[in-house]
Write an enzyme that holds these catalytic residues in place. Sequence first.
Site, PDB file in Angstrom:
ATOM      1  N   HIS A 280       9.030  -2.421   7.291  1.00 41.36           N
ATOM      2  CA  HIS A 280       8.434  -3.548   6.499  1.00 41.36           C
ATOM      3  C   HIS A 280       7.743  -3.123   5.304  1.00 41.36           C
ATOM      4  O   HIS A 280       8.125  -3.528   4.035  1.00 41.36           O
ATOM      5  CB  HIS A 280       7.375  -4.540   7.496  1.00 41.36           C
ATOM      6  N   GLU A 281       6.939  -2.260   5.170  1.00 49.72           N
ATOM      7  CA  GLU A 281       6.175  -1.883   3.917  1.00 49.72           C
ATOM      8  C   GLU A 281       6.965  -1.047   3.092  1.00 49.72           C
ATOM      9  O   GLU A 281       6.722  -1.106   1.778  1.00 49.72           O
ATOM     10  CB  GLU A 281       4.780  -0.933   4.503  1.00 49.72           C
ATOM     11  N   HIS A 284       8.414  -3.384   0.794  1.00 50.85           N
ATOM     12  CA  HIS A 284       7.748  -3.906  -0.421  1.00 50.85           C
ATOM     13  C   HIS A 284       7.566  -2.630  -1.213  1.00 50.85           C
ATOM     14  O   HIS A 284       7.849  -3.105  -2.444  1.00 50.85           O
ATOM     15  CB  HIS A 284       6.359  -4.026   0.485  1.00 50.85           C
ATOM     16  N   GLU A 310       8.047 -10.763   0.206  1.00 51.78           N
ATOM     17  CA  GLU A 310       8.148 -11.033   1.698  1.00 51.78           C
ATOM     18  C   GLU A 310       9.655 -10.917   2.061  1.00 51.78           C
ATOM     19  O   GLU A 310      10.110 -10.354   3.229  1.00 51.78           O
ATOM     20  CB  GLU A 310       7.460 -12.166   2.108  1.00 51.78           C
TER      21      GLU A 310
HETATM   22 ZN    ZN Z   1       4.653  -8.342   4.151  1.00 47.37          ZN
END
Ligand code: ZN
Length: 516
Positions: A280-281, A284, A310
């Site tokens: 997830h990170e 980003h 997101e």
């Molecule tokens: Zn996030």
Amino acid sequence: MTDMETASSLLENYDALLARAKELVILMTASGVLEWDMETKMPPRGIILRSQQLSLLSQFAHRLGTDPVIGSLISKIESDPGFGELNEVQRRNVHLIRKNYEEQTKLPEKLVAETARQRAIAIDVWKKAKASRDFSLFRPELEKVVDLKAQAAVMLKDVKGSPTPYDALVDDFEPRMTAAQIGPIFDELKAGLISITQRCQASPRQPNPGVLERFVPMDVQRRVAESLASFVLYDVKSGQAGGRIDETEHPFTQGYYDDVRITTHYHEKNPTSSIFSVLHEAGHATYEQNLPGGWMYQPVGAACSSGFHESQSRFVENIVGRSTEFWSFYLPKLKELTDGAFADVDLGSFVRAINQVKPSKIRVEADEVTYCLHIIVRFELERDIFAGKVKVSELPQLWNEKYAEYLGVKIENDSEGVMQDTHWAATYFGYFPSYALGNVYSGQILHAMERDLPDWRNSISRGDFSPVRGWLREHLYSLGNLYDPTDLLRRVTGEDINVRYYLDYLRSKYGELYGF
Ligand code: ZN
């Protein structure tokens, strides 16, 4: 300063304006590194000095962003007869600088300072109230936060041209998106998600999450995290690395272009927790790192919005990271790295377990299907608070009713209910919708990508992420902050916001996993 005021030509004024913007970017990135350090490395006694450092830098940033010289440069540029000859990028930069300038100068310093002070108090009281499951303790502080945000929202509504005060708060995170647009989108999303959840729950083919409960020591998990980073082409290791992975209670990403860092949390008995945090990170981080290099330091050289951010983290975490194709490549690698901890687990059971759909009370533990239902609860309550339809004192009961209705779970106390998130104490009203919008965008981006890259799933199962990265870079990252979210979505996908693609993706994936 006098140099700048006497600069006569349009381009000289433009360059002077951009030089100001660059200083602001550099200052903000310095604050970012200090914030990162505060969460990862700072010894406990450093906190007082650190808050002084951060507060001084934010004052400098405010002064820099509201300097009257900026206002005067903007009006000279916009009233110049040659203004129309500036290219699209230059005009967008002027627009973004003006937007920031007008919003910052509109808010009275007293209100900004009072909000910052109340934020610190509200977070502190929220922690205590959550620990003692006592909403009545938190309520007066949250009422003050809402009151201050409502004052700011009314002022910002005029500057931004937002239809309602709440829309002005949403605009901070998702420019020009409004509750009137979001409402029907979320209604459709809600109906679709509830139906998929019910079908998963009714299926006789239930996953066994027990296969994920393995003991994996922390140093081994660190190696797994590094190998995941390398899969998604996020360099944390080489001599030219622009990233790194550290450890915090709550994972986050911090940084800009050549220095973007992520954090994760290793749970020794639950190793998949960190696996999906890292993916997830890293989603980003790689968005930030793949923005167009030529636009660095310019307002246009930033990510588009919180929702688009997101969309990228969820894309990497869920659409790629929880797919059968990814695990057909990576499970053998995981078995090797973890020294046999997963030796007896087959691909099918593993993939079904990491995709278990199970309505829960806590947002951050939610699965891919039910996640957005948590967000929709928060959006509906926020919107109604700022429309004057709901009082802070009514939040716990309304929260519990919505959780029962949308997720079918019974909230036993306010700590697992309305007080579970820090966002409202931290004054971030208007932020929540961007989480769910990001998922909707990710479905549309996936659909657009599949037209160009019908073979992308095979590349993933071969362990090659580069075609996906290349497509995202070319079609999305290269546009930086050149457009507002609605326009960017149209550029990338050829369509306006449309829930159908995300729901189609979920129906097809979970239909296969659960056999419906
Ligand atoms: Zn996030």
